[in-house]
Motif scaffolding. Structure first.
Motif, PDB file in Angstrom:
ATOM      1  N   GLU A   3       0.828  -1.208   0.000  1.00  0.00           N
ATOM      2  CA  GLU A   3       0.000   0.000   0.000  1.00  0.00           C
ATOM      3  C   GLU A   3       0.860   1.255   0.000  1.00  0.00           C
ATOM      4  O   GLU A   3       0.506   2.255  -0.625  1.00  0.00           O
ATOM      5  N   GLU A   4       2.016   1.225   0.665  1.00  0.00           N
ATOM      6  CA  GLU A   4       2.926   2.371   0.640  1.00  0.00           C
ATOM      7  C   GLU A   4       3.446   2.607  -0.776  1.00  0.00           C
ATOM      8  O   GLU A   4       3.538   3.747  -1.231  1.00  0.00           O
ATOM      9  N   ALA A   5       3.784   1.538  -1.469  1.00  0.00           N
ATOM     10  CA  ALA A   5       4.252   1.661  -2.851  1.00  0.00           C
ATOM     11  C   ALA A   5       3.140   2.211  -3.742  1.00  0.00           C
ATOM     12  O   ALA A   5       3.381   3.079  -4.593  1.00  0.00           O
ATOM     13  N   LEU A   6       1.921   1.739  -3.563  1.00  0.00           N
ATOM     14  CA  LEU A   6       0.793   2.240  -4.346  1.00  0.00           C
ATOM     15  C   LEU A   6       0.530   3.714  -4.030  1.00  0.00           C
ATOM     16  O   LEU A   6       0.215   4.495  -4.927  1.00  0.00           O
ATOM     17  N   ALA A   7       0.650   4.097  -2.764  1.00  0.00           N
ATOM     18  CA  ALA A   7       0.423   5.492  -2.376  1.00  0.00           C
ATOM     19  C   ALA A   7       1.454   6.412  -3.014  1.00  0.00           C
ATOM     20  O   ALA A   7       1.154   7.559  -3.357  1.00  0.00           O
ATOM     21  N   TRP A   8       2.673   5.936  -3.216  1.00  0.00           N
ATOM     22  CA  TRP A   8       3.749   6.696  -3.854  1.00  0.00           C
ATOM     23  C   TRP A   8       3.488   6.868  -5.351  1.00  0.00           C
ATOM     24  O   TRP A   8       3.825   7.883  -5.942  1.00  0.00           O
ATOM     25  N   ALA A   9       2.840   5.893  -5.963  1.00  0.00           N
ATOM     26  CA  ALA A   9       2.745   5.793  -7.425  1.00  0.00           C
ATOM     27  C   ALA A   9       1.663   6.677  -8.033  1.00  0.00           C
ATOM     28  O   ALA A   9       0.630   6.937  -7.428  1.00  0.00           O
ATOM     29  N   ASN A  30      -5.395   1.805   3.603  1.00  0.00           N
ATOM     30  CA  ASN A  30      -4.904   2.509   4.781  1.00  0.00           C
ATOM     31  C   ASN A  30      -5.400   3.960   4.762  1.00  0.00           C
ATOM     32  O   ASN A  30      -5.106   4.716   3.831  1.00  0.00           O
ATOM     33  N   ALA A  31      -6.146   4.345   5.809  1.00  0.00           N
ATOM     34  CA  ALA A  31      -6.762   5.678   5.871  1.00  0.00           C
ATOM     35  C   ALA A  31      -5.721   6.799   5.835  1.00  0.00           C
ATOM     36  O   ALA A  31      -5.950   7.839   5.195  1.00  0.00           O
ATOM     37  N   THR A  32      -4.597   6.610   6.491  1.00  0.00           N
ATOM     38  CA  THR A  32      -3.552   7.637   6.505  1.00  0.00           C
ATOM     39  C   THR A  32      -2.982   7.847   5.106  1.00  0.00           C
ATOM     40  O   THR A  32      -2.776   8.985   4.667  1.00  0.00           O
ATOM     41  N   LEU A  33      -2.730   6.757   4.387  1.00  0.00           N
ATOM     42  CA  LEU A  33      -2.201   6.864   3.028  1.00  0.00           C
ATOM     43  C   LEU A  33      -3.215   7.498   2.079  1.00  0.00           C
ATOM     44  O   LEU A  33      -2.858   8.319   1.229  1.00  0.00           O
ATOM     45  N   LEU A  34      -4.479   7.139   2.236  1.00  0.00           N
ATOM     46  CA  LEU A  34      -5.527   7.729   1.403  1.00  0.00           C
ATOM     47  C   LEU A  34      -5.638   9.234   1.667  1.00  0.00           C
ATOM     48  O   LEU A  34      -5.749  10.035   0.729  1.00  0.00           O
ATOM     49  N   GLU A  36      -3.313  11.235   2.773  1.00  0.00           N
ATOM     50  CA  GLU A  36      -2.127  11.899   2.236  1.00  0.00           C
ATOM     51  C   GLU A  36      -2.267  12.120   0.727  1.00  0.00           C
ATOM     52  O   GLU A  36      -1.919  13.181   0.203  1.00  0.00           O
ATOM     53  N   ARG A  37      -2.763  11.125   0.006  1.00  0.00           N
ATOM     54  CA  ARG A  37      -2.980  11.288  -1.441  1.00  0.00           C
ATOM     55  C   ARG A  37      -3.996  12.404  -1.696  1.00  0.00           C
ATOM     56  O   ARG A  37      -3.808  13.212  -2.602  1.00  0.00           O
ATOM     57  N   ARG A  38      -5.049  12.457  -0.907  1.00  0.00           N
ATOM     58  CA  ARG A  38      -6.060  13.512  -1.073  1.00  0.00           C
ATOM     59  C   ARG A  38      -5.456  14.887  -0.795  1.00  0.00           C
ATOM     60  O   ARG A  38      -5.740  15.844  -1.524  1.00  0.00           O
ATOM     61  N   ARG A  39      -4.635  15.003   0.250  1.00  0.00           N
ATOM     62  CA  ARG A  39      -3.966  16.273   0.569  1.00  0.00           C
ATOM     63  C   ARG A  39      -3.083  16.731  -0.583  1.00  0.00           C
ATOM     64  O   ARG A  39      -2.918  17.920  -0.810  1.00  0.00           O
ATOM     65  N   GLN A  40      -2.516  15.779  -1.304  1.00  0.00           N
ATOM     66  CA  GLN A  40      -1.655  16.093  -2.446  1.00  0.00           C
ATOM     67  C   GLN A  40      -2.461  16.375  -3.719  1.00  0.00           C
ATOM     68  O   GLN A  40      -1.888  16.638  -4.774  1.00  0.00           O
ATOM     69  N   GLY A  41      -3.789  16.281  -3.615  1.00  0.00           N
ATOM     70  CA  GLY A  41      -4.640  16.522  -4.779  1.00  0.00           C
ATOM     71  C   GLY A  41      -4.661  15.358  -5.760  1.00  0.00           C
ATOM     72  O   GLY A  41      -4.965  15.545  -6.943  1.00  0.00           O
ATOM     73  N   ARG A  42      -4.350  14.168  -5.271  1.00  0.00           N
ATOM     74  CA  ARG A  42      -4.316  12.984  -6.119  1.00  0.00           C
ATOM     75  C   ARG A  42      -5.553  12.130  -5.854  1.00  0.00           C
ATOM     76  O   ARG A  42      -6.172  12.217  -4.803  1.00  0.00           O
ATOM     77  N   SER A  43      -5.879  11.279  -6.802  1.00  0.00           N
ATOM     78  CA  SER A  43      -6.997  10.349  -6.613  1.00  0.00           C
ATOM     79  C   SER A  43      -6.641   9.347  -5.525  1.00  0.00           C
ATOM     80  O   SER A  43      -5.469   9.148  -5.205  1.00  0.00           O
ATOM     81  N   ASP A  44      -7.662   8.718  -4.951  1.00  0.00           N
ATOM     82  CA  ASP A  44      -7.412   7.735  -3.888  1.00  0.00           C
ATOM     83  C   ASP A  44      -6.507   6.604  -4.355  1.00  0.00           C
ATOM     84  O   ASP A  44      -5.659   6.129  -3.610  1.00  0.00           O
ATOM     85  N   GLN A  45      -6.692   6.158  -5.578  1.00  0.00           N
ATOM     86  CA  GLN A  45      -5.942   5.019  -6.109  1.00  0.00           C
ATOM     87  C   GLN A  45      -5.120   5.458  -7.315  1.00  0.00           C
ATOM     88  O   GLN A  45      -5.562   6.315  -8.082  1.00  0.00           O
TER      89      GLN A  45
END
Length: 187
Positions: A3-9, A30-34, A36-45
């Protein structure tokens, strides 16, 4: 770790055979990773990039019900209309050309999720920056290998960056390619 690798990608590459065998792809839960992606303006996945010579997939695969954007990378005859279940279709030429096209579309950081043939092509072309391997109490081999038979990585130069004990007695090993002449953004 996955999930960390997916969150980076920005996107994950999936071989068609792997998709047909497993029926789905991995998601970030993982709620924290999701968040963080939202804070960065990225899609959940990250975008799912399916690599296939053919565009015929079973529409009942769980993959087509997963909450993610799906692109098809294919050598099939060019069409501007994506097959059912896909948001976009892109021609698959040489990997150098395809990676430039994906980067131009905003997909710079890619994770390879599966397919021995696909992994073998990218490793043989020296386009993988890092290998993240998980050793667990189960051994898979034969048709379930993550690399095609005959690919020899002994000539490649890799350095162990990290080793981490995971849940369930799994061990994660992360290697980096030492010669960094072409940074493809694969992990």
């Amino acid at each position: 770790m996955l999930e960390e690798a997916l969150a980076w990608a920005d996107a994950c590459l999936i071989g068609a055979r792997t998709l047909r065998l497993h029926g789905c792809t991995c998601l970030i839960h993982n709620a924290t990773l999701l968040e963080e992606r939202r804070r960065q303006g990225r899609s959940d996945q990250p975008v799912a990039l399916v690599v296939s010579r053919r565009a015929d997939f079973d529409p009942d695969l769980r993959f087509f019900r997963q909450p993610l954007e799906r692109w098809l990378l294919t050598t099939a005859p060019a069409t501007s209309i994506p097959p059912k279940g896909f948001t976009a279709v892109h021609p698959l030429g040489s990997w150098d050309h395809t990676l430039r096209d994906l980067a131009a579309a905003g997909l710079h950081r890619l994770v390879l999720l599966g397919g021995a043939d696909l992994a073998g092509q990218l490793l043989a072309a020296n386009l993988v920056d890092q290998l993240q391997l998980t050793v667990c109490p189960r051994l898979l081999g034969g048709p379930h290998s993550w690399l095609p038979a005959g690919l020899d990585l002994r000539d490649s130069r890799w350095s162990l960056l990290e080793q981490r004990l995971l849940e369930g007695e799994e061990l994660m090993l992360r290697y980096a390619r030492l010669d960094d002449e072409s940074s493809a953004g694969f992990a």
